[in-house]
Design a protein around this motif. Structure first.
Motif, PDB file in Angstrom:
ATOM      1  N   THR A  23       7.693 -19.886 -19.477  1.00 54.24           N
ATOM      2  CA  THR A  23       9.123 -20.040 -19.745  1.00 54.24           C
ATOM      3  C   THR A  23       9.546 -21.503 -19.565  1.00 54.24           C
ATOM      4  O   THR A  23       8.787 -22.331 -19.052  1.00 54.24           O
ATOM      5  CB  THR A  23       9.951 -19.165 -18.798  1.00 54.24           C
ATOM      6  N   ASP A  24      10.757 -21.804 -19.960  1.00 50.32           N
ATOM      7  CA  ASP A  24      11.269 -23.170 -19.806  1.00 50.32           C
ATOM      8  C   ASP A  24      11.237 -23.619 -18.349  1.00 50.32           C
ATOM      9  O   ASP A  24      10.965 -24.789 -18.052  1.00 50.32           O
ATOM     10  CB  ASP A  24      12.707 -23.261 -20.335  1.00 50.32           C
ATOM     11  N   ALA A  25      11.493 -22.695 -17.431  1.00 52.96           N
ATOM     12  CA  ALA A  25      11.523 -23.036 -16.008  1.00 52.96           C
ATOM     13  C   ALA A  25      10.133 -23.274 -15.434  1.00 52.96           C
ATOM     14  O   ALA A  25       9.998 -23.812 -14.330  1.00 52.96           O
ATOM     15  CB  ALA A  25      12.216 -21.927 -15.226  1.00 52.96           C
ATOM     16  N   ASP A  26       9.101 -22.864 -16.154  1.00 56.49           N
ATOM     17  CA  ASP A  26       7.729 -23.006 -15.662  1.00 56.49           C
ATOM     18  C   ASP A  26       7.121 -24.376 -15.938  1.00 56.49           C
ATOM     19  O   ASP A  26       6.087 -24.717 -15.372  1.00 56.49           O
ATOM     20  CB  ASP A  26       6.821 -21.934 -16.276  1.00 56.49           C
ATOM     21  N   TRP A  27       7.744 -25.164 -16.816  1.00 55.36           N
ATOM     22  CA  TRP A  27       7.229 -26.513 -17.083  1.00 55.36           C
ATOM     23  C   TRP A  27       7.696 -27.430 -15.969  1.00 55.36           C
ATOM     24  O   TRP A  27       8.879 -27.507 -15.660  1.00 55.36           O
ATOM     25  CB  TRP A  27       7.700 -27.009 -18.450  1.00 55.36           C
ATOM     26  N   PHE A  28       6.761 -28.132 -15.355  1.00 52.01           N
ATOM     27  CA  PHE A  28       7.041 -28.917 -14.146  1.00 52.01           C
ATOM     28  C   PHE A  28       7.861 -30.159 -14.470  1.00 52.01           C
ATOM     29  O   PHE A  28       7.758 -30.732 -15.557  1.00 52.01           O
ATOM     30  CB  PHE A  28       5.711 -29.315 -13.487  1.00 52.01           C
ATOM     31  N   ASP A  29       8.650 -30.577 -13.511  1.00 54.95           N
ATOM     32  CA  ASP A  29       9.528 -31.736 -13.684  1.00 54.95           C
ATOM     33  C   ASP A  29       9.409 -32.638 -12.460  1.00 54.95           C
ATOM     34  O   ASP A  29       9.804 -32.251 -11.359  1.00 54.95           O
ATOM     35  CB  ASP A  29      10.976 -31.268 -13.869  1.00 54.95           C
ATOM     36  N   ASP A  30       8.832 -33.830 -12.634  1.00 57.18           N
ATOM     37  CA  ASP A  30       8.817 -34.824 -11.570  1.00 57.18           C
ATOM     38  C   ASP A  30       8.636 -36.200 -12.191  1.00 57.18           C
ATOM     39  O   ASP A  30       8.701 -36.360 -13.414  1.00 57.18           O
ATOM     40  CB  ASP A  30       7.742 -34.523 -10.511  1.00 57.18           C
ATOM     41  N   ILE A  31       8.401 -37.201 -11.367  1.00 56.24           N
ATOM     42  CA  ILE A  31       8.310 -38.573 -11.851  1.00 56.24           C
ATOM     43  C   ILE A  31       7.135 -38.789 -12.802  1.00 56.24           C
ATOM     44  O   ILE A  31       7.109 -39.745 -13.574  1.00 56.24           O
ATOM     45  CB  ILE A  31       8.215 -39.541 -10.641  1.00 56.24           C
ATOM     46  N   HIS A  32       6.155 -37.884 -12.784  1.00 57.87           N
ATOM     47  CA  HIS A  32       4.964 -38.043 -13.617  1.00 57.87           C
ATOM     48  C   HIS A  32       5.108 -37.394 -14.993  1.00 57.87           C
ATOM     49  O   HIS A  32       4.153 -37.378 -15.761  1.00 57.87           O
ATOM     50  CB  HIS A  32       3.747 -37.460 -12.894  1.00 57.87           C
ATOM     51  N   GLY A  33       6.296 -36.877 -15.310  1.00 54.15           N
ATOM     52  CA  GLY A  33       6.492 -36.324 -16.645  1.00 54.15           C
ATOM     53  C   GLY A  33       7.658 -35.360 -16.712  1.00 54.15           C
ATOM     54  O   GLY A  33       7.796 -34.486 -15.847  1.00 54.15           O
ATOM     55  N   PRO A  46       9.789 -32.163 -18.309  1.00 56.60           N
ATOM     56  CA  PRO A  46       9.340 -30.855 -18.813  1.00 56.60           C
ATOM     57  C   PRO A  46       9.104 -30.837 -20.321  1.00 56.60           C
ATOM     58  O   PRO A  46       8.143 -30.225 -20.783  1.00 56.60           O
ATOM     59  CB  PRO A  46      10.492 -29.917 -18.416  1.00 56.60           C
ATOM     60  N   ALA A  47       9.969 -31.504 -21.098  1.00 60.22           N
ATOM     61  CA  ALA A  47       9.809 -31.485 -22.557  1.00 60.22           C
ATOM     62  C   ALA A  47       8.492 -32.142 -22.968  1.00 60.22           C
ATOM     63  O   ALA A  47       7.792 -31.650 -23.872  1.00 60.22           O
ATOM     64  CB  ALA A  47      10.988 -32.192 -23.220  1.00 60.22           C
ATOM     65  N   TRP A  48       8.151 -33.248 -22.316  1.00 58.75           N
ATOM     66  CA  TRP A  48       6.887 -33.925 -22.624  1.00 58.75           C
ATOM     67  C   TRP A  48       5.699 -33.077 -22.186  1.00 58.75           C
ATOM     68  O   TRP A  48       4.713 -32.941 -22.914  1.00 58.75           O
ATOM     69  CB  TRP A  48       6.841 -35.290 -21.940  1.00 58.75           C
ATOM     70  N   ARG A  49       5.787 -32.483 -21.012  1.00 63.67           N
ATOM     71  CA  ARG A  49       4.690 -31.641 -20.518  1.00 63.67           C
ATOM     72  C   ARG A  49       4.499 -30.436 -21.443  1.00 63.67           C
ATOM     73  O   ARG A  49       3.362 -30.030 -21.722  1.00 63.67           O
ATOM     74  CB  ARG A  49       4.986 -31.181 -19.086  1.00 63.67           C
ATOM     75  N   ARG A  50       5.590 -29.866 -21.904  1.00 60.45           N
ATOM     76  CA  ARG A  50       5.492 -28.721 -22.816  1.00 60.45           C
ATOM     77  C   ARG A  50       4.795 -29.143 -24.113  1.00 60.45           C
ATOM     78  O   ARG A  50       3.894 -28.447 -24.596  1.00 60.45           O
ATOM     79  CB  ARG A  50       6.890 -28.172 -23.111  1.00 60.45           C
ATOM     80  N   HIS A  51       5.219 -30.274 -24.656  1.00 61.13           N
ATOM     81  CA  HIS A  51       4.607 -30.768 -25.882  1.00 61.13           C
ATOM     82  C   HIS A  51       3.105 -30.983 -25.686  1.00 61.13           C
ATOM     83  O   HIS A  51       2.299 -30.565 -26.539  1.00 61.13           O
ATOM     84  CB  HIS A  51       5.274 -32.084 -26.294  1.00 61.13           C
ATOM     85  N   MET A  52       2.726 -31.603 -24.567  1.00 58.32           N
ATOM     86  CA  MET A  52       1.311 -31.875 -24.329  1.00 58.32           C
ATOM     87  C   MET A  52       0.535 -30.584 -24.056  1.00 58.32           C
ATOM     88  O   MET A  52      -0.631 -30.458 -24.449  1.00 58.32           O
ATOM     89  CB  MET A  52       1.142 -32.839 -23.160  1.00 58.32           C
ATOM     90  N   GLY A  53       1.165 -29.626 -23.401  1.00 56.43           N
ATOM     91  CA  GLY A  53       0.498 -28.348 -23.168  1.00 56.43           C
ATOM     92  C   GLY A  53       0.118 -27.671 -24.474  1.00 56.43           C
ATOM     93  O   GLY A  53      -1.020 -27.220 -24.660  1.00 56.43           O
ATOM     94  N   PHE A  54       1.067 -27.600 -25.393  1.00 61.11           N
ATOM     95  CA  PHE A  54       0.792 -27.003 -26.705  1.00 61.11           C
ATOM     96  C   PHE A  54      -0.242 -27.819 -27.480  1.00 61.11           C
ATOM     97  O   PHE A  54      -1.161 -27.259 -28.081  1.00 61.11           O
ATOM     98  CB  PHE A  54       2.091 -26.907 -27.523  1.00 61.11           C
TER      99      PHE A  54
END
Length: 274
Positions: A238-248, A250-258
Motif C-alpha cells: 500500500t501507499d503507507a508501506d513505502w518507506f520515507d526517510d532522508i535516503h529516499g 516514498p514516490a521514488w522508492r515505489r518507482h524503483m521497487g516496480f
C-alpha cells in the motif's frame, strides 16, 4: 559510544532472570552507535559457542544469530549452492568497513528491523525461518518475512532471543537475481529487490526490501507477465508501506521497487515485455 547507564554485563551462558533494562549483546555495532538511555544491563552472547553456519542433513542451512558478516561472506564464497552468490551481494549491500563486518551479526541486523537491513533482504528472499527462544526455554518458528512487522519493529517478545535462521534447501537451489538502488554512490539502500526462480516447479518469488517498511515476498506459481507482476506489487504494498526517510522519498522508492522487480522478472525468465 560509552553507554553510561549500563551497570553490568552478564555472560549469557549463566542463566539469570530477565529484568527491565536488559538487552542481548551480539556484535554491538548498533548498541554502541548511539545513546541507549533505557539500558541497564547487557547479556553477552559472544561466548555461547554457536556454530556460525551449519548445513543440516536435509540440505538446509542454519545461520546462527551470532554469525558475523565476515563469516557469512567467507562461507558464501565457497558454498556450492546455486543461490550462493546472493550471500556476497547482500553482504556488500552493508557498505560498511571491515571493522563492522568483523563484529556485526546476522541476528543483530534482523533484530534491528531496519528497512535497509541486507540480512533481512537475504533471508526473506530465500524463505528463511527464524528460531526464537523465550525466557522459559520454549521455542517457536516464524518466517523472516513475518518476523519484521514494520520499520524497526519485529515479532519478538520481552526477553525473547533470536537463536538462528534456517534457509531451506529448495530455496538455496534457486536461481537468483539481485538489484539495489541508492540515492548516493556509496549510500544506504533505497530499494533492494531479489528474485528467486525455483528449478523444480518454475515458480518465482520476488522480494522487495529497503524501499518498504517491511519485507514483501511475492510468490507466483508460474512466472508472471509484466502486468501481473505490477498488479501483484500494487495490491500487496500500500501507499503507507513505502518507506520515507532522508535516503529516499516514498514516490521514488515505489518507482524503483516496480522498476527493479521488472528487471528481475525479465532476467530470470529471459522474457521481453509481455
Amino acid at each position: 559510544m560509552d553507554l553510561n547507564t549500563v551497570v553490568d554485563v552478564r555472560d549469557a551462558r549463566r542463566p539469570a532472570p530477565w529484568r527491565p533494562g536488559d538487552a542481548w549483546l551480539g556484535g554491538g555495532t548498533y548498541l554502541f552507535s548511539e545513546p541507549q538511555p533505557h539500558l541497564r544491563r547487557l547479556v553477552d552472547l559472544s561466548r555461547m559457542g554457536w556454530e556460525p553456519l551449519r548445513q543440516l542433513p536435509d540440505g538446509s542451512l542454519e545461520i546462527a544469530a551470532t554469525c558475523t558478516i565476515t563469516q557469512l561472506s567467507r562461507f558464501g564464497r565457497r558454498f556450492g549452492a546455486v543461490a550462493a552468490p546472493l550471500f556476497e551481494q547482500c553482504c556488500r549491500a552493508f557498505l560498511a568497513s571491515f571493522k563492522i563486518w568483523n563484529m556485526a551479526t546476522v541476528g543483530g541486523n534482523l533484530c534491528n528491523g531496519l528497512p535497509a537491513g541486507p540480512m533481512i533482504s537475504l533471508t526473506a528472499a530465500l524463505d528463511g525461518e527464524c528460531l526464537l527462544q523465550a525466557q522459559d526455554g520454549s521455542r517457536r518458528r516464524v518466517k523472516v518475512a513475518d518476523f519484521i512487522t514494520g520499520a524497526g519493529r519485529k515479532d519478538l517478545g520481552e526477553g525473547e532471543l533470536l537463536r538462528s535462521i534456517t534457509l531451506p534447501a529448495r530455496a538455496l537451489a534457486s536461481t537468483t537475481a539481485f538489484r539495489q538502488a541508492s540515492l548516493y554512490g556509496l549510500g544506504r539502500s533505497g530499494a533492494l529487490v531479489i528474485g528467486a526462480l525455483d528449478p523444480q516447479d518454475g515458480s518465482l518469488a520476488v522480494t522487495i526490501t529497503a524501499a518498504t517498511v517491511r519485507p514483501f515476498r511475492l510468490w507466483f506459481p508460474l512466472p508472471p507477465s509484466q502486468d501481473e507482476l505490477r498488479d501483484a506489487i500494487g495490491s500487496a504494498v500500500t501507499d503507507a508501506d513505502w518507506f520515507d526517510d532522508i535516503h529516499g522519498l516514498p514516490a521514488w522508492r515505489r518507482h524503483m521497487g516496480f522498476r527493479l522487480a521488472e528487471e528481475i522478472r525479465r532476467e530470470l525468465t529471459r522474457d521481453g515485455v509481455r
